[in-house]
Structures are given as C-alpha cells and as structure tokens.
Design a protein around this motif. Structure first.
Motif, PDB file in Angstrom:
ATOM      1  N   GLU A 133       0.830  -1.202   0.000  1.00 47.95           N
ATOM      2  CA  GLU A 133       0.000   0.000   0.000  1.00 47.95           C
ATOM      3  C   GLU A 133       0.867   1.256   0.000  1.00 47.95           C
ATOM      4  N   GLY A 134       0.529   2.206  -0.861  1.00 52.69           N
ATOM      5  CA  GLY A 134       1.283   3.456  -0.945  1.00 52.69           C
ATOM      6  C   GLY A 134       2.378   3.454  -1.979  1.00 52.69           C
ATOM      7  N   ASP A 135       2.653   2.305  -2.608  1.00 54.57           N
ATOM      8  CA  ASP A 135       3.691   2.238  -3.635  1.00 54.57           C
ATOM      9  C   ASP A 135       3.239   2.957  -4.905  1.00 54.57           C
ATOM     10  N   ASN A 136       4.181   3.612  -5.556  1.00 53.39           N
ATOM     11  CA  ASN A 136       3.956   4.219  -6.869  1.00 53.39           C
ATOM     12  C   ASN A 136       5.069   3.771  -7.802  1.00 53.39           C
ATOM     13  N   PHE A 137       4.679   3.250  -8.962  1.00 55.32           N
ATOM     14  CA  PHE A 137       5.651   2.726  -9.916  1.00 55.32           C
ATOM     15  C   PHE A 137       5.356   3.293 -11.297  1.00 55.32           C
ATOM     16  N   THR A 138       6.401   3.648 -12.044  1.00 52.88           N
ATOM     17  CA  THR A 138       6.243   4.162 -13.404  1.00 52.88           C
ATOM     18  C   THR A 138       7.105   3.341 -14.359  1.00 52.88           C
ATOM     19  N   LEU A 139       6.577   3.121 -15.568  1.00 48.63           N
ATOM     20  CA  LEU A 139       7.312   2.464 -16.652  1.00 48.63           C
ATOM     21  C   LEU A 139       7.062   3.282 -17.901  1.00 48.63           C
ATOM     22  N   SER A 140       8.045   4.095 -18.291  1.00 51.81           N
ATOM     23  CA  SER A 140       7.838   5.053 -19.373  1.00 51.81           C
ATOM     24  C   SER A 140       8.541   4.684 -20.667  1.00 51.81           C
ATOM     25  N   SER A 141       9.511   3.779 -20.619  1.00 51.31           N
ATOM     26  CA  SER A 141      10.216   3.377 -21.837  1.00 51.31           C
ATOM     27  C   SER A 141      11.032   2.124 -21.538  1.00 51.31           C
ATOM     28  N   PRO A 142      11.610   1.492 -22.560  1.00 49.63           N
ATOM     29  CA  PRO A 142      12.489   0.348 -22.296  1.00 49.63           C
ATOM     30  C   PRO A 142      13.743   0.720 -21.519  1.00 49.63           C
ATOM     31  N   GLU A 143      14.001   2.034 -21.380  1.00 47.01           N
ATOM     32  CA  GLU A 143      15.198   2.488 -20.671  1.00 47.01           C
ATOM     33  C   GLU A 143      14.887   3.222 -19.377  1.00 47.01           C
ATOM     34  N   ALA A 144      13.606   3.351 -18.990  1.00 45.68           N
ATOM     35  CA  ALA A 144      13.285   4.161 -17.812  1.00 45.68           C
ATOM     36  C   ALA A 144      12.079   3.605 -17.067  1.00 45.68           C
ATOM     37  N   ALA A 145      12.291   3.273 -15.796  1.00 46.91           N
ATOM     38  CA  ALA A 145      11.224   2.819 -14.903  1.00 46.91           C
ATOM     39  C   ALA A 145      11.696   3.069 -13.481  1.00 46.91           C
ATOM     40  N   GLY A 146      10.769   3.017 -12.539  1.00 43.75           N
ATOM     41  CA  GLY A 146      11.201   3.185 -11.163  1.00 43.75           C
ATOM     42  C   GLY A 146      10.065   3.400 -10.195  1.00 43.75           C
ATOM     43  N   TYR A 147      10.436   3.444  -8.921  1.00 43.49           N
ATOM     44  CA  TYR A 147       9.507   3.652  -7.826  1.00 43.49           C
ATOM     45  C   TYR A 147       9.629   5.099  -7.361  1.00 43.49           C
ATOM     46  N   THR A 148       8.520   5.835  -7.414  1.00 40.34           N
ATOM     47  CA  THR A 148       8.529   7.231  -6.976  1.00 40.34           C
ATOM     48  C   THR A 148       8.092   7.356  -5.521  1.00 40.34           C
ATOM     49  N   SER A 149       7.678   6.266  -4.904  1.00 43.57           N
ATOM     50  CA  SER A 149       7.391   6.244  -3.476  1.00 43.57           C
ATOM     51  C   SER A 149       8.683   5.929  -2.721  1.00 43.57           C
ATOM     52  N   GLU A 150       8.587   5.662  -1.424  1.00 42.84           N
ATOM     53  CA  GLU A 150       9.788   5.606  -0.584  1.00 42.84           C
ATOM     54  C   GLU A 150      10.793   4.544  -0.993  1.00 42.84           C
ATOM     55  N   ARG A 151      10.329   3.364  -1.370  1.00 45.70           N
ATOM     56  CA  ARG A 151      11.264   2.255  -1.504  1.00 45.70           C
ATOM     57  C   ARG A 151      11.052   1.458  -2.787  1.00 45.70           C
ATOM     58  N   ALA A 152      12.112   0.800  -3.203  1.00 48.01           N
ATOM     59  CA  ALA A 152      12.021  -0.169  -4.288  1.00 48.01           C
ATOM     60  C   ALA A 152      11.502  -1.487  -3.734  1.00 48.01           C
ATOM     61  N   ARG A 153      10.953  -2.297  -4.613  1.00 48.53           N
ATOM     62  CA  ARG A 153      10.487  -3.636  -4.252  1.00 48.53           C
ATOM     63  C   ARG A 153      11.235  -4.670  -5.087  1.00 48.53           C
ATOM     64  N   GLU A 154      11.000  -5.919  -4.762  1.00 49.51           N
ATOM     65  CA  GLU A 154      11.578  -6.957  -5.600  1.00 49.51           C
ATOM     66  C   GLU A 154      11.101  -6.752  -7.028  1.00 49.51           C
ATOM     67  N   THR A 155      12.045  -6.787  -7.983  1.00 52.78           N
ATOM     68  CA  THR A 155      11.722  -6.422  -9.363  1.00 52.78           C
ATOM     69  C   THR A 155      12.440  -7.345 -10.333  1.00 52.78           C
ATOM     70  N   LEU A 156      11.683  -7.881 -11.291  1.00 48.30           N
ATOM     71  CA  LEU A 156      12.233  -8.704 -12.364  1.00 48.30           C
ATOM     72  C   LEU A 156      11.785  -8.118 -13.692  1.00 48.30           C
ATOM     73  N   THR A 157      12.644  -8.144 -14.698  1.00 56.22           N
ATOM     74  CA  THR A 157      12.302  -7.537 -15.974  1.00 56.22           C
ATOM     75  C   THR A 157      12.709  -8.431 -17.152  1.00 56.22           C
ATOM     76  N   ALA A 158      12.070  -8.169 -18.287  1.00 57.90           N
ATOM     77  CA  ALA A 158      12.475  -8.757 -19.561  1.00 57.90           C
ATOM     78  C   ALA A 158      12.191  -7.736 -20.646  1.00 57.90           C
ATOM     79  N   VAL A 159      13.145  -7.521 -21.536  1.00 56.42           N
ATOM     80  CA  VAL A 159      12.993  -6.605 -22.665  1.00 56.42           C
ATOM     81  C   VAL A 159      13.398  -7.350 -23.928  1.00 56.42           C
TER      82      VAL A 159
END
Length: 302
Positions: A124-150
């Motif tokens: 609760e309270g997490d904010n996440f953005t994915l704007s391009s294949p080169e830019a993503a992230g958490y704008t709230s306090e902390r990162a979470r476990e994250t897995l990706t594929a491009v």
C-alpha cells in the motif's frame, strides 16, 4: 528464506480484443499489409525457479502464481518511435480484466515493437512508473523486488510467433539482523545507502541514479527482547557495487537512538547481502558486520 527467481515467459500470437488500445496509440505503419491487419498477441508467464539461502541448502521449482513475492505484472509494447502500442497491468489482488494471473492477450498491427515486462512486489502506498524500455522506477519511498524482460518483437501478417522470454531479477537485496535485542524505545530502523537508486533501466537493469536511498522499516518484532530483522531493495549502478550502509535506531518521534555504519559493503544484483551486528549499543567502537550472499543462480528446465 530468500528466493531467487527465474520466470519463463512465452509470447504467442492469438486473437483477443485489444485492437482499440492499439489503434488509439497509433501502432506502426503496416509492412506489406495494405488492409492494416490486426494480429493477435498472447503472453503467458508460466513459472520460475526458486533457490533457497545457503543455510537451507535446498532448491526447487514453484509456479509463478504460487509465489507471493510477485504482486503485479506490467506488460508494455512500445512502437519504434517510443510511443505505446499496448499496455496492461495485472494486480494479483484485483483479478478484474484477466482470467489467469500472468496471462495477457491483445492485438497489435503488423510492425516492429519492443516488449517490456516487469514483475514486482507491491504494498500500500507504492507508486511505480514504466515510461520506456530504458526508464522505470519507484517514486514512493522504496524499491520492491523487481524482475524484468525486454525483447524486440516483429509482428508479421497472419504469422503467429512464439517468443521465449526470461524475466531476471534486477535488484539487490539487503537484510539487516541485529545481534542484540531491540531497545524498548526503538520503533523504527532507518537504512541509508550511500549509492544506488530507486529507478532503473529495464533493458540493462542498472540504476538511473547513483545518489543513494533512505528506507525506514518497522522492526519485525516490537518486543524489546527480540533482535531486529529488516529487509530492503536497491538498484545498483553496476552488476556489483560497494558502498557504505548507515543503520540508525529511531524512536517514535524519529529521534536517533544509535547509529552504526558498515563500511564498504558489497552488494550484487540478484543477490541478498546480510549485515549482522550490534545495532542498539551506543558505544563508539567499531562494529564487525558479517556479509553473506545467496547461492549462484540455479536453472531448471520446465
């Protein structure tokens, strides 16, 4: 127990109605396709491999829908010009809009795309953005476990295409365990990373910033007779990075009760580093921290 994940993703073409989304975002110009044919897409997240911590010394496999660490899956197809052709988010706790967690279906025009998939934790309270294949992230306090594929995807007229994709963990994990018991007045543990960040490049897995992160956790136990055990995640500037870690015990007013600094801690992507030592002592003497890591990746065929 710490988990290491390897998630296999199969992308198959199939007709399910997402054409309106693709048309609104433009798509690519048709390639030898005068009628601008819409081609069906299906994405399936089938499962992953789990590797337990070295203490346990065992390994096994687990289906993606059974792993509680992945709460949300984002899937985006980007056009060659960087605009979005298709986007869908699946939230495990909100089943509306999909039948099976990890299975996606849409339609795309013939053309060339970059597919970006992100599987992540959420609270609760997490904010996440994915704007391009080169830019993503958490704008709230902390990162979470994250897995990706491009992956680059070419959609051709009337030709279903299967794509095998592997989701890889792109965060480093830090676990802090106190050797001493929590003081009665301590209600929070503040962890300050001297480098790294909360935003990342999904293609490379590297952090977009390297200015550090501050994360505040509540202790795992609020009884003063128990040690503290807290976890946080960070994106690194390189596959392996060394930095100072500052650990502060805070009271209910966020006043600092004690401060410890672990110098030159080695963090590695897709690994858990464990720091253990006396946290609540107010002495100024040096503290010896023990650093441990997960086992190397273990791959199993499905």
């Amino acid at each position: 127990m710490k988990f290491k994940l390897l998630v296999c993703t199969a992308v198959v073409l199939m007709a399910v109605g997402c054409s309106k989304d693709a048309e609104q975002t433009g798509g690519n110009a048709p390639v030898e396709n005068p009628e601008n044919e819409m081609v069906p897409i299906r994405v399936h997240m089938s499962g992953f491999t789990v590797t337990q911590e070295a203490i346990a010394g065992t390994r096994g496999t687990q289906a993606v829908e059974d792993y509680a660490g992945v709460k949300v899956i984002d899937l985006v197809f980007f056009n060659a010009d960087g605009s979005e052709a298709y986007r869908q988010e699946q939230d495990r706790s909100v089943p509306a809009g999909y039948t099976t967690f990890g299975e996606f279906a849409c339609q795309l025009p013939v053309g060339h795309y970059t597919m970006v998939a992100v599987a992540r934790g959420r609270s609760e309270g997490d904010n996440f953005t994915l704007s391009s294949p080169e830019a993503a992230g958490y704008t709230s306090e902390r990162a979470r476990e994250t897995l990706t594929a491009v992956q680059s995807v070419t959609v051709t007229s009337g030709t279903p295409t299967d794509l095998d994709v592997t989701l890889k963990r792109v965060v480093a994990k830090l676990r802090i365990v106190s050797n001493d018991n929590r003081s009665a007045s301590c209600t929070k543990i503040r962890t300050t990373y001297a480098a790294g960040g909360k935003s990342f490049n999904p293609t490379t897995g590297q952090a977009l910033t390297n200015t550090g992160v501050i994360v505040t956790n509540s202790p795992s136990s609020l009884t003063s007779v128990a040690p503290v055990d807290v976890i946080s995640y960070i994106f690194l500037d390189s596959d392996e990075q060394t930095m100072d870690i500052t650990i502060e015990a805070l009271d209910a007013n966020n006043d600092v009760l004690s401060t410890k600094v672990a110098k030159d801690v080695s963090l590695k992507r897709n690994r858990c580093t464990i720091l253990s030592g006396d946290i609540f002592s107010t002495t100024a003497s040096a503290v010896a921290f023990k650093v441990e890591s997960w086992l190397d990746d273990y791959n199993a065929a499905f």
